[in-house]
Design a protein around this motif. Sequence first.
Motif, PDB file in Angstrom:
ATOM      1  N   ILE A  10      53.748  39.961  31.941  1.00 31.44           N
ATOM      2  CA  ILE A  10      54.844  39.054  31.583  1.00 31.44           C
ATOM      3  C   ILE A  10      54.318  38.074  30.542  1.00 31.44           C
ATOM      4  O   ILE A  10      53.184  37.609  30.653  1.00 31.44           O
ATOM      5  N   ALA A  11      55.143  37.770  29.545  1.00 32.08           N
ATOM      6  CA  ALA A  11      54.759  36.770  28.547  1.00 32.08           C
ATOM      7  C   ALA A  11      55.986  36.003  28.083  1.00 32.08           C
ATOM      8  O   ALA A  11      57.016  36.602  27.774  1.00 32.08           O
ATOM      9  N   PHE A  12      55.869  34.679  28.038  1.00 30.67           N
ATOM     10  CA  PHE A  12      56.913  33.821  27.469  1.00 30.67           C
ATOM     11  C   PHE A  12      56.801  33.811  25.955  1.00 30.67           C
ATOM     12  O   PHE A  12      55.685  33.830  25.412  1.00 30.67           O
ATOM     13  N   SER A  13      57.935  33.746  25.277  1.00 33.64           N
ATOM     14  CA  SER A  13      57.920  33.539  23.826  1.00 33.64           C
ATOM     15  C   SER A  13      57.404  32.126  23.573  1.00 33.64           C
ATOM     16  O   SER A  13      57.600  31.231  24.400  1.00 33.64           O
ATOM     17  N   PRO A  14      56.741  31.891  22.443  1.00 35.36           N
ATOM     18  CA  PRO A  14      56.200  30.563  22.166  1.00 35.36           C
ATOM     19  C   PRO A  14      57.246  29.441  22.197  1.00 35.36           C
ATOM     20  O   PRO A  14      56.929  28.318  22.587  1.00 35.36           O
ATOM     21  N   ASP A  15      58.492  29.745  21.818  1.00 27.77           N
ATOM     22  CA  ASP A  15      59.526  28.701  21.845  1.00 27.77           C
ATOM     23  C   ASP A  15      60.163  28.538  23.225  1.00 27.77           C
ATOM     24  O   ASP A  15      61.008  27.667  23.421  1.00 27.77           O
ATOM     25  N   GLY A  16      59.782  29.384  24.180  1.00 27.43           N
ATOM     26  CA  GLY A  16      60.286  29.266  25.542  1.00 27.43           C
ATOM     27  C   GLY A  16      61.675  29.822  25.778  1.00 27.43           C
ATOM     28  O   GLY A  16      62.169  29.784  26.909  1.00 27.43           O
ATOM     29  N   ARG A  17      62.318  30.350  24.753  1.00 26.73           N
ATOM     30  CA  ARG A  17      63.686  30.866  24.898  1.00 26.73           C
ATOM     31  C   ARG A  17      63.742  32.147  25.716  1.00 26.73           C
ATOM     32  O   ARG A  17      64.750  32.432  26.353  1.00 26.73           O
ATOM     33  N   TYR A  18      62.683  32.944  25.660  1.00 29.88           N
ATOM     34  CA  TYR A  18      62.662  34.245  26.325  1.00 29.88           C
ATOM     35  C   TYR A  18      61.362  34.437  27.085  1.00 29.88           C
ATOM     36  O   TYR A  18      60.364  33.790  26.803  1.00 29.88           O
ATOM     37  N   PHE A  19      61.376  35.384  28.005  1.00 27.08           N
ATOM     38  CA  PHE A  19      60.142  36.004  28.449  1.00 27.08           C
ATOM     39  C   PHE A  19      60.385  37.493  28.562  1.00 27.08           C
ATOM     40  O   PHE A  19      61.524  37.944  28.706  1.00 27.08           O
ATOM     41  N   ALA A  20      59.308  38.251  28.421  1.00 28.23           N
ATOM     42  CA  ALA A  20      59.392  39.710  28.456  1.00 28.23           C
ATOM     43  C   ALA A  20      58.529  40.217  29.594  1.00 28.23           C
ATOM     44  O   ALA A  20      57.464  39.671  29.873  1.00 28.23           O
ATOM     45  N   SER A  21      59.019  41.276  30.241  1.00 30.34           N
ATOM     46  CA  SER A  21      58.248  41.913  31.309  1.00 30.34           C
ATOM     47  C   SER A  21      58.069  43.388  30.973  1.00 30.34           C
ATOM     48  O   SER A  21      58.994  44.045  30.503  1.00 30.34           O
ATOM     49  N   ALA A  53      53.392  41.110  23.655  1.00 26.51           N
ATOM     50  CA  ALA A  53      52.914  39.912  22.959  1.00 26.51           C
ATOM     51  C   ALA A  53      53.978  39.465  21.971  1.00 26.51           C
ATOM     52  O   ALA A  53      54.590  40.289  21.288  1.00 26.51           O
ATOM     53  N   TRP A  54      54.196  38.157  21.894  1.00 31.88           N
ATOM     54  CA  TRP A  54      55.192  37.551  21.006  1.00 31.88           C
ATOM     55  C   TRP A  54      54.538  37.054  19.728  1.00 31.88           C
ATOM     56  O   TRP A  54      53.413  36.543  19.755  1.00 31.88           O
ATOM     57  N   SER A  55      55.269  37.134  18.624  1.00 27.57           N
ATOM     58  CA  SER A  55      54.818  36.504  17.376  1.00 27.57           C
ATOM     59  C   SER A  55      54.920  34.989  17.549  1.00 27.57           C
ATOM     60  O   SER A  55      55.681  34.494  18.383  1.00 27.57           O
ATOM     61  N   SER A  56      54.165  34.251  16.750  1.00 24.86           N
ATOM     62  CA  SER A  56      54.124  32.792  16.898  1.00 24.86           C
ATOM     63  C   SER A  56      55.471  32.128  16.629  1.00 24.86           C
ATOM     64  O   SER A  56      55.738  31.046  17.145  1.00 24.86           O
ATOM     65  N   ASP A  57      56.349  32.785  15.855  1.00 24.69           N
ATOM     66  CA  ASP A  57      57.678  32.215  15.589  1.00 24.69           C
ATOM     67  C   ASP A  57      58.737  32.717  16.583  1.00 24.69           C
ATOM     68  O   ASP A  57      59.916  32.411  16.441  1.00 24.69           O
ATOM     69  N   SER A  58      58.318  33.521  17.558  1.00 24.08           N
ATOM     70  CA  SER A  58      59.191  34.064  18.616  1.00 24.08           C
ATOM     71  C   SER A  58      60.251  35.027  18.099  1.00 24.08           C
ATOM     72  O   SER A  58      61.163  35.381  18.831  1.00 24.08           O
ATOM     73  N   ARG A  59      60.141  35.487  16.874  1.00 23.37           N
ATOM     74  CA  ARG A  59      61.132  36.413  16.306  1.00 23.37           C
ATOM     75  C   ARG A  59      60.831  37.868  16.638  1.00 23.37           C
ATOM     76  O   ARG A  59      61.724  38.711  16.586  1.00 23.37           O
ATOM     77  N   TYR A  60      59.577  38.166  16.948  1.00 25.38           N
ATOM     78  CA  TYR A  60      59.172  39.552  17.189  1.00 25.38           C
ATOM     79  C   TYR A  60      58.386  39.673  18.488  1.00 25.38           C
ATOM     80  O   TYR A  60      57.653  38.770  18.880  1.00 25.38           O
ATOM     81  N   ALA A  89      44.765  57.718  19.646  1.00 27.57           N
ATOM     82  CA  ALA A  89      44.685  59.043  20.245  1.00 27.57           C
ATOM     83  C   ALA A  89      44.858  59.006  21.762  1.00 27.57           C
ATOM     84  O   ALA A  89      44.868  60.041  22.405  1.00 27.57           O
ATOM     85  N   ASP A  90      45.004  57.794  22.316  1.00 26.17           N
ATOM     86  CA  ASP A  90      45.157  57.670  23.766  1.00 26.17           C
ATOM     87  C   ASP A  90      45.924  56.378  24.071  1.00 26.17           C
ATOM     88  O   ASP A  90      46.359  55.671  23.148  1.00 26.17           O
ATOM     89  N   GLU A  91      46.048  56.065  25.341  1.00 28.60           N
ATOM     90  CA  GLU A  91      46.842  54.930  25.803  1.00 28.60           C
ATOM     91  C   GLU A  91      46.448  53.627  25.116  1.00 28.60           C
ATOM     92  O   GLU A  91      45.279  53.366  24.883  1.00 28.60           O
ATOM     93  N   VAL A  92      47.451  52.791  24.792  1.00 27.88           N
ATOM     94  CA  VAL A  92      47.220  51.480  24.185  1.00 27.88           C
ATOM     95  C   VAL A  92      47.304  50.450  25.312  1.00 27.88           C
ATOM     96  O   VAL A  92      48.361  50.244  25.898  1.00 27.88           O
ATOM     97  N   TYR A  93      46.157  49.853  25.624  1.00 30.47           N
ATOM     98  CA  TYR A  93      46.062  48.910  26.744  1.00 30.47           C
ATOM     99  C   TYR A  93      46.186  47.443  26.340  1.00 30.47           C
ATOM    100  O   TYR A  93      46.557  46.609  27.156  1.00 30.47           O
ATOM    101  N   ALA A  94      45.830  47.125  25.115  1.00 30.08           N
ATOM    102  CA  ALA A  94      45.720  45.718  24.726  1.00 30.08           C
ATOM    103  C   ALA A  94      46.358  45.476  23.371  1.00 30.08           C
ATOM    104  O   ALA A  94      46.353  46.355  22.511  1.00 30.08           O
ATOM    105  N   LEU A  95      46.912  44.294  23.201  1.00 33.87           N
ATOM    106  CA  LEU A  95      47.447  43.911  21.902  1.00 33.87           C
ATOM    107  C   LEU A  95      47.614  42.412  21.819  1.00 33.87           C
ATOM    108  O   LEU A  95      47.687  41.729  22.833  1.00 33.87           O
ATOM    109  N   ASP A  96      47.657  41.908  20.575  1.00 35.51           N
ATOM    110  CA  ASP A  96      47.914  40.489  20.338  1.00 35.51           C
ATOM    111  C   ASP A  96      48.300  40.297  18.879  1.00 35.51           C
ATOM    112  O   ASP A  96      47.988  41.135  18.030  1.00 35.51           O
ATOM    113  N   TRP A  97      48.990  39.182  18.620  1.00 35.42           N
ATOM    114  CA  TRP A  97      49.357  38.783  17.258  1.00 35.42           C
ATOM    115  C   TRP A  97      48.287  37.862  16.699  1.00 35.42           C
ATOM    116  O   TRP A  97      47.672  37.093  17.439  1.00 35.42           O
ATOM    117  N   SER A  98      48.097  37.905  15.404  1.00 39.32           N
ATOM    118  CA  SER A  98      47.254  36.896  14.758  1.00 39.32           C
ATOM    119  C   SER A  98      48.001  35.564  14.830  1.00 39.32           C
ATOM    120  O   SER A  98      49.240  35.543  14.877  1.00 39.32           O
TER     121      SER A  98
END
Length: 118
Positions: A10-21, A53-60, A89-98
Motif C-alpha cells: 500500500i502507498a499513499f500519493s504524496p499529496d494524500g488524495r489517493y492510496f493504492a493497494s 509507487a507514486w510520482s512526486s506530483d501524484s499524477r502517475y 526476464a523475470d518477476e519485477v519485485y521492486a520499483l521507485d520514482w526518482s
Amino acid sequence: HRSSTGCNHIAFSPDGRYFASASFDKKTKIWNGKSGDFISTLNGHVGAVYQVAWSSDSRYLVTASKDSTAKLWEMPNCKRAKETLPGHADEVYALDWSPNGSSVSTGSKDRTIKIWKH
C-alpha cells in the motif's frame, strides 16, 4: 482491498488524495486518501502485483508485477495503463520514482535493475 489472495503493498500519493493497494489477484486498487472510499481498479497485469509507487506530483502511479513488467498509470484517467515497461526476464519485485519524477527504477528476480526515463 478485498481480495481472496491478500494485499501485498500500500502507498499513499504524496499529496494524500489517493492510496493504492497491490494484490496477488493481478489488480491494483485506488482509494480516496481522506475517506478510504474505493475509487477504481487498475486491470492490465497478467500476474500478481507486488509493489506500487507514486510520482512526486501524484499524477502517475507505477506498478510492479510477477508478469515481468511494470506499468505506468496516469491519474485520474486510469482505465488502462499509459505505458508498459517491458524488458525484465523475470518477476519485477521492486520499483521507485526518482525524486524529480524524471525516471522510474525497477528491480527484478532476473538480477537486473533498469532505469526508465519518463
